[in-house]
Every structure is written in C-alpha cells, then in structure tokens.
Design an enzyme around this catalytic site. Structure first.
Site, PDB file in Angstrom:
ATOM      1  CG  ASP A   1       3.266   6.196   3.797  1.00 12.81           C
ATOM      2  OD1 ASP A   1       2.434   5.524   4.439  1.00 12.81           O
ATOM      3  OD2 ASP A   1       2.960   6.921   2.837  1.00 12.81           O
TER       4      ASP A   1
ATOM      5  CG  ASP B   1      -1.042   7.881   2.143  1.00  9.97           C
ATOM      6  OD1 ASP B   1       0.028   7.330   1.869  1.00  9.97           O
ATOM      7  OD2 ASP B   1      -1.924   7.374   2.849  1.00  9.97           O
TER       8      ASP B   1
ATOM      9  CB  THR C   1      -1.021   2.524  -0.892  1.00 14.37           C
ATOM     10  OG1 THR C   1      -0.670   3.917  -0.848  1.00 14.37           O
ATOM     11  CG2 THR C   1      -0.739   1.916   0.467  1.00 14.37           C
ATOM     12  CB  THR C   2      -0.042   5.444  -5.244  1.00 10.39           C
ATOM     13  OG1 THR C   2      -0.527   6.257  -4.167  1.00 10.39           O
ATOM     14  CG2 THR C   2      -0.520   6.042  -6.558  1.00 10.39           C
TER      15      THR C   2
END
Length: 561
Positions: A386, A61, A94-95
């Site tokens: 998520d 994550d 997010t990545t």
C-alpha cells in the site's frame, strides 16, 4: 390463447423485480461494506480469515479481506470490484471506497422509500461526484517529488493501523528510498521494487538492498561464496552445447570416434567458459540450465554461476546492474556486461539466496522484510505494498490532501452548498451524497471508541471556520490540523474512491430486475457476435446456480477464502 398465462422462464429460474430487486442489491452492498468497516483507520480492528484447509490470514487490509471472503451474491461482488479497482489504481484506500459505496446505497434506500426514482438518484449522485472531484482539486496541496519529508509522511500514513505501524518510520524511509531509486524517464514501476519476506527477527531490522536478491544458490560448491567488484553477464538461454533443431543420428564404429565426439563437445564448453574469462566476467546468471561440465570449468575459473533464474529476475538484474541479456555466450561483448559491488550467497530466514548489491544508481532494488512470525511478515508486506502505491501516486500527481477525515468533511460542506443550486429532486440526492461522505470520519471516531456525534459536530465547526485541514486524531479524540501533524493522503486516493463508489452505487440502483439465468450468470455468455442464435446449455432459463439465492444474501457471505 385466451386468458392462459404465458410462461417465458423455466420453472427452475428465479426472478426478483422492482423494489424487491433494488432492496436485495442494496442489502448486499451494505453487508459487504459492514464487513470491512471496523478495519478503517488507525484504531481499526483486524479480521481472521480461515479456509476449509485451516489456513489463516490475519489482516485489516480491505481488499485482502474481500478477495478472500466467499461471496456469492452478484451485487456484493460488484462492491468487491470497487476495492479491487482502488487497489490497482492507487494501492490504498480500498476500505474507504467500499465503506462510501455502502453508505451511498444506504442513503439511497431512504430516498427510494420516499418515492424518489432511481434514475433521479443516479443523476444526483453523478453531479455530486463531479463536484466533489473539483473541490478536491481546489483543496489539494502541491508536493514536489524531491520533498522527501512529505513523501515519508505519506508512506507512514498508509501504514498506520496495520501490522507495520510499530516500525513505520523505518519502513517509510525504505519505501521512499526504493521508489526514488527505481524512478526513471518512463515513470515509476513498483514491480522494480522486489520485496523479500524473511521470518525471524524484529520488523525494525528490515532493510533496503540496492540491487537484486535471487531465490537461488550458486550451481557448484566449488564456486566462490562472494565476488567483489563483479563483472556480470546475463544469458537468457541455457549454458550448454546447442542441440540441432532436427533429429540427427551419429553412427560410431569404434571407441576412438566416440572419444573424439566427446572431446569435441568438451572443447566447445571449455571455449564457452574461456569466452567469459577473456571478458573478465566474475558472475554469470542463466535463464536456463548450466551443463555439468560447464559448472566444473566455471568453478575452476572462479566464476560465480547461477542457473534457472526467473525471467522477472533477469529483467531486474538488467535494470540494476546495467547488463544486457543475450541469447548465448558467443553473443557477449563488453557492451553487454553489467557491474555490481558485490555478488554473494547469503542466508535469509534459513534459505540460501544470491545477493547482487552495492550497485551504483540501481534501477531495481529489494526490500527485505523481517518479522517474528509468518502472519506478521505477510501483514507487513501488505502494508508495504500500500505504501509503495501511495508514494508512487504522489510523485506522479504531485498533489496530496490532509488525512484524518478532513477531505470528507470539507466535501460534505461544499456539496450541501452546491445542492442549493441543483434543481429538482436531484438536490435530495446531492444532499444524501454529502451525508454519505461523512461516514468516513464517523467510522474513524467509532473505531477509536469516541463519540461520533461529538466528533462530527466539532469537525463541522472547524471546517465552517475555514480550517480545511482539520481532522480527527484517533488517539486523543481531538480535532487537529492534519497538515501540521504530517498526516497526508494522495489526492488520487480520495478522487478514485469517490468515483469508483459512485459508479458502483449508480449501477446497482439502476437494476430493477434480477434473473437467475443459468450459465449466463457465470460469465459464459455467447460473445462471438455472429448472430447465430446459439445459447448456453439450458437455454434462456437454465439453472439458477451462481446467484447465491435470490431472496437475500443467499448464504454466500458466510464462508471465508
């Protein structure tokens, strides 16, 4: 003063200016992006983070990795903020956001070397981001909040590549059911979906409880273990005899007076319990303490009692059962009572907890996550978080995009066409932005062990032919229709990632001077706006602490957690 140099900063201060400052910040941003790039996609790898105490976190994550890394460089921390913003806004992507930000900085470095000014780059990037947002709106697919199939697919897509993937179908069903249960006219608050972790058992034994689980036990062993068809009272204060607000002193001259005093206190507590009995209350949940004598009478009356319930649990109990919290027992009326099909004390992973479940139209629910080890359960918890975010976002916006890198390829093609209409050197920035977006499908291919060039060429070819939903299947290496495959992402995940990445890249590009300014860097700037001229200790120069070294990354990227 003649030709003597004028010294403004103290000898301890460090300063980097011009292209050196830009290069340093770009290097820092790219380093952060590279740190998480290998975690992207269904074939992404995990990271093991170990702190000085030996505590271990295994995850892929993005925001978890970046938050726990010991990053000192201020420019690098600005990229971390991109991930944090993405997490707060939509819960996923997010990545991708960080990787795009890093690639935008990388492409800008090439243009800076060609003497393209930073403000020109910034203007071009902003134009490209605005156009990209419009294109995303055009290619988005409308989704109804009642379309459970697509919502399940969105939830499952968010879990792909994470520890929950082995049971993603079951978990996606739990997530969608939970979000639909807590939705009301005020919207969707994921705080009303409680997640309880239980080590032991397989992931696919996780379950959804239509109600609340409280991490407490009943206050007396003489109370029943469970109550069916329970009438519930919720008290937001203590269950005991009220104390005077001022210090008082009682003089007792003989034992009879003392006994009379104690009898009066006992009678008051018994009367409080009788009030619950008269209202047919089967279970009482108290935010404060429950008097020892009250525990005895509650058990004698067969009432299930729980004390020191957290305020957050009190609120969830109220939403779930329909109970209305009151300050004291005497404030209770039938209108304040709630109902549940079952109140019981059960064992969860070796701990005793109170289940309030089987609630009709529960507006607060609980997901029990199970897994073989603590690390597995923690990673499943992150995947669930998520997934909850993307399902909530989809219901709120009603728009989704095909996944598998399809939106990025479509945007890259659209932006290259748009660049022809942009005058001046900003055109180069728009083209660089288009190239930067392709880092997502390229990374998906690399992480899956595929040839990124072949994959990009095939994806471009499909999109040139009008296949806007064509994406990369990381398992087979084929380019397929992601919409037909059921791989979806919320529109806001992509639009927010592009906006955040652009803002961070532009902010870093516009910095041409970095000064180690002592306590100012740590955030203790004089913000009282009283124009009194006072400065943090050490004056305008101060110690150079907090910059992590001005010559590069300063060693701040090496530590963890």
């Amino acid at each position: 003063m003649g030709n003597q140099p004028l010294i403004v900063l103290s000898e301890q201060s460090q300063r980097t200016s011009g292209k050196d400052a830009q290069s340093m910040n770009i290097t820092a941003g790219k380093a952060v992006a590279e740190a998480v790039r290998t975690t992207l996609g269904p074939k992404g790898m995990d990271k093991m983070l170990v702190n000085t105490a030996g505590n271990v976190v295994v995850t892929n994550d993005g925001v978890t990795i970046l938050k726990r890394m010991d990053i000192d460089h201020p420019a690098a921390n600005m990229i971390v903020e991109v991930a944090e913003t993405q997490e707060d806004e939509v819960g996923d992507g997010t990545t991708s956001a960080v990787v795009v930000a890093g690639e935008l900085l990388k492409r800008s470095e090439e243009l800076l070397d060609q003497d393209i000014h930073a403000t020109t780059l910034a203007q071009g990037y902003r134009q490209a981001a605005e156009q990209a947002t419009d294109v995303l709106e055009e290619i988005a697919i409308d989704v109804s909040e009642d379309d459970s199939e697509i919502l399940h697919q969105i939830a499952a897509t968010a879990m792909t590549g994470k520890g929950a993937e082995s049971a993603k179908d079951l978990l996606a069903e739990l997530v969608v059911d939970a979000i639909q249960a807590v939705a009301d006219e005020d919207g969707i608050n994921t705080d009303n979906v409680q997640v309880e972790k239980a080590v032991g058992g397989a992931i696919d034994t996780s379950e959804l409880v239509e109600g609340v689980i409280i991490d407490k036990e009943r206050v007396s062993e003489n109370m029943p273990f469970f109550v069916d068809d329970a009438t519930i009272a919720v008290i937001s204060d203590a269950f005991e005899v009220a104390e005077t607000e001022i210090d008082a002193e009682v003089n007792v001259t003989d034992p009879d007076q003392l006994q009379e005093f104690l009898d009066q206190e006992e009678a008051q507590i018994r009367d409080m319990v009788d009030t619950l009995v008269d209202l047919d209350v089967d279970a009482v949940f108290v935010n404060g303490a429950i008097d020892d004598l009250a525990q005895h009478y509650l058990a004698e009356a067969g009432i299930f009692g729980v004390r020191r319930v957290k305020k957050s649990d009190i609120q969830r109990l109220a939403r779930s059962t329909g109970a209305r919290p009151v300050n004291g027992v005497y404030d209770l009326t039938e209108d304040h009572l709630g109902f549940a099909g079952s109140v019981a004390q059960k064992d969860v992973g070796g701990d005793q907890r109170v289940f309030v479940e089987d609630v009709e139209d529960a507006k607060a629910v609980t997901i029990i996550l199970r897994g073989g080890t603590e690390h597995v359960v923690d990673e499943v918890d992150r995947a669930i978080d998520d997934s909850l975010g993307v399902v909530r976002t989809t219901i709120q916006d009603g728009k989704v995009l095909a996944g598998g890198g399809a939106p990025e390829i479509e945007l890259a093609l659209a932006l290259r066409d748009f660049a022809d209409s942009v005058g001046g050197r900003e055109q180069l920035a728009v083209e660089a932005f288009a190239d930067a977006l392709e880092v997502v499908p390229r990374t998906l291919a690399e992480n899956a062990g595929l040839d990124p060039i072949d994959s990009l060429v095939e994806l471009r070819s499909e999109h040139d032919g009008g296949a806007t939903a064509a994406g990369l299947d990381a398992y087979t290496g084929d380019v397929i229709d992601m919409e037909a495959e059921g791989v979806y992402e919320p529109l806001r995940v992509k639009s927010q990632a592009i906006e955040s990445a652009t803002e961070a890249a532009v902010m870093l590009l516009r910095i041409d001077d970095v000064i180690a300014a002592g306590d100012l860097v740590g955030g203790s700037v004089d913000e009282d706006d009283d124009d009194d001229g006072d400065m943090p200790p050490g004056g305008p120069g101060g110690a150079p602490g907090g910059m992590g070294g001005m010559g590069g990354m300063g060693g701040g990227m090496g530590g963890m957690m």
